[in-house]
Write an enzyme that holds these catalytic residues in place. Structure first.
Site, PDB file in Angstrom:
ATOM      1  N   CYS A 115      -8.055  -1.152  11.498  1.00 27.11           N
ATOM      2  CA  CYS A 115      -7.648  -0.262  10.399  1.00 27.11           C
ATOM      3  C   CYS A 115      -8.264  -0.664   9.062  1.00 27.11           C
ATOM      4  O   CYS A 115      -8.290   0.126   8.125  1.00 27.11           O
ATOM      5  CB  CYS A 115      -6.127  -0.230  10.274  1.00 27.11           C
ATOM      6  SG  CYS A 115      -5.332   0.333  11.766  1.00 27.11           S
ATOM      7  N   HIS A 256      -3.959   2.054   3.127  1.00 20.14           N
ATOM      8  CA  HIS A 256      -4.058   2.484   4.530  1.00 20.14           C
ATOM      9  C   HIS A 256      -2.750   3.174   4.901  1.00 20.14           C
ATOM     10  O   HIS A 256      -1.652   2.695   4.572  1.00 20.14           O
ATOM     11  CB  HIS A 256      -4.301   1.262   5.416  1.00 20.14           C
ATOM     12  CG  HIS A 256      -4.159   1.557   6.877  1.00 20.14           C
ATOM     13  ND1 HIS A 256      -4.770   2.639   7.471  1.00 20.14           N
ATOM     14  CD2 HIS A 256      -3.466   0.918   7.855  1.00 20.14           C
ATOM     15  CE1 HIS A 256      -4.459   2.648   8.756  1.00 20.14           C
ATOM     16  NE2 HIS A 256      -3.666   1.621   9.016  1.00 20.14           N
ATOM     17  N   ASN A 286      -1.402   7.675  11.359  1.00 24.85           N
ATOM     18  CA  ASN A 286      -2.284   6.526  11.134  1.00 24.85           C
ATOM     19  C   ASN A 286      -3.630   6.803  11.815  1.00 24.85           C
ATOM     20  O   ASN A 286      -3.720   6.795  13.039  1.00 24.85           O
ATOM     21  CB  ASN A 286      -1.611   5.279  11.714  1.00 24.85           C
ATOM     22  CG  ASN A 286      -2.428   4.014  11.536  1.00 24.85           C
ATOM     23  OD1 ASN A 286      -3.611   4.063  11.224  1.00 24.85           O
ATOM     24  ND2 ASN A 286      -1.795   2.877  11.760  1.00 24.85           N
TER      25      ASN A 286
END
Ligand code: UT7
Length: 329
Positions: A115, A256, A286
């Site tokens: 990520c 994020h 996500n």
């Protein structure tokens, strides 16, 4: 060796058309829209089509960013794709994207930092412009995470979505450098907290391993949660201190997009008001490395950023990896 500055000359993003809502997930696993919204902030996510690999998502984001920057694909001298969901083990997804874009003059590679991939790729791309001899660099973060999602595991399948975001980096005079500071970190001791166990050389795919569902994403959510907030706050405070910029000068925190409670925790610890923290995770879930450049592109296209504004980006993910970057628009 000559040193130059680097600027973000254009942004782009793309999410697939298919929307998967929390209500649809209620029919697939033992979950509720209420649980997902309260515990994560996510309402829906996008799922790529079977014939839409990561490089196809990347292509749409990249063409937007190139158009925005006014840079034809033939002028690119480097393409970096941050992804944990590559088209193929090799060739790298950068080469798959190059073929789609028709960018014959670019060297291409992929980079995997889960990520945090976009922050890592941004730093690598920027330094290649500053001192690596490259002038026009495309940095794309693209993920087809749905390929790794175990649709029988309610603990993870509600969280992730597919998408891509891109920036074009361009060489400018040294004094015009707009990426003011970056800080990257990793701790491989926590590798097992968030991973896809099988599919690499450590645990090649076998029928047995597929039967054990080891080819799907596993996460110890609670442990990751605790580490995420601290790491993102530390990295963000590090870049602010390095650039001598105060948090009250920052126009946007672009975190994020993993969990609304993580985002709120980071914002609160840094002392930035909610209205300056960008959130779109309700729409996309996500999207791993893609989440920051998608958010950045939305801010840019909505006219929510002016020249000279400070943008602080911060990410955390499998590896573990984390990082922050501060840029002046
Ligand atoms: O992107 C990179 C990094 N990833 C992250 O940053 C993710 C970090 N972690 C998280 O966001 C959160 O830990 C989760 C959203 C994954 C989970 O939230 P949580 O508040 O930490 O829940 P939990 O795992 O502690 O589970 C609480 C309860 C459990 O039930 P019991 O044991 O208390 O009876 C779970 O079984 O919630 C249950 N649960 C669910 N219930 C309904 C877990 N998933 C679900 C679900 N629907 N989808």
């Amino acid at each position: 060796m000559d040193y130059f500055g680097v600027e973000i000359a254009g942004t782009g993003s793309y999410v697939p058309a298919r929307v998967l809502t929390n209500h649809e997930l209620e029919k697939m696993v033992d979950t509720t829209d209420q649980w997902i919204v309260e515990r994560t902030g996510i309402r829906e996510r996008r799922i790529a089509a079977a014939d839409e690999p990561t490089s196809a998502l990347a292509y749409h984001a990249a063409t937007q960013a190139l158009t925005h920057a006014g840079v034809p694909a033939e002028e690119l001298d480097l393409i970096i794709v941050a992804t944990l969901s590559p088209d193929t083990p090799f060739p790298n997804t950068g080469c798959h994207l190059q073929k789609r874009l028709n960018a014959p003059n670019a060297a291409c590679f992929s980079l995997e930092a889960a990520c945090s991939g976009f922050i890592f790729a941004l730093k690598v791309g920027a330094d290649m412009v500053r001192c690596g001899g490259f002038k026009k660099v495309l940095v794309v973060a693209a993920e087809k995470l749905s390929m790794f999602v175990d649709w029988t595991d309610r603990g993870t399948c509600v969280l992730f979505g597919d998408g891509a975001g891109a920036v074009v980096l361009r060489r400018v005079p040294r004094e015009g450098d707009s990426l003011l500071a970056t800080r990257l970190g990793s701790d491989g001791n926590y590798a097992d907290l968030l991973n896809v166990p099988a599919g690499g050389s450590l645990m090649p795919i076998t029928h047995e391993r597929i039967d054990q569902r080891l080819n799907f994403l596993k996460m110890s959510g609670r442990e990751v949660f605790k580490l995420a907030v601290n790491a993102m706050v530390d990295a963000s405070e590090g870049v602010l201190a390095h650039a001598e910029v105060r948090i009250d000068q920052v126009r946007w925190l672009v975190p994020h997009q993993a969990n609304m409670r993580i985002i709120s925790g980071v914002g609160k610890r840094l002392g930035i008001p909610n209205e300056r923290v960008y959130v779109n995770l309700d729409k996309y879930g996500n999207t791993s490395a893609a989440s920051i450049p998608i958010a950045l592109d939305e801010i840019v296209r909505a006219g929510k950023v002016q020249r000279g504004d400070y943008i602080l980006m911060t990410a955390f993910g499998g590896g573990l990896t984390w990082g922050s970057a501060l840029c002046r628009w």
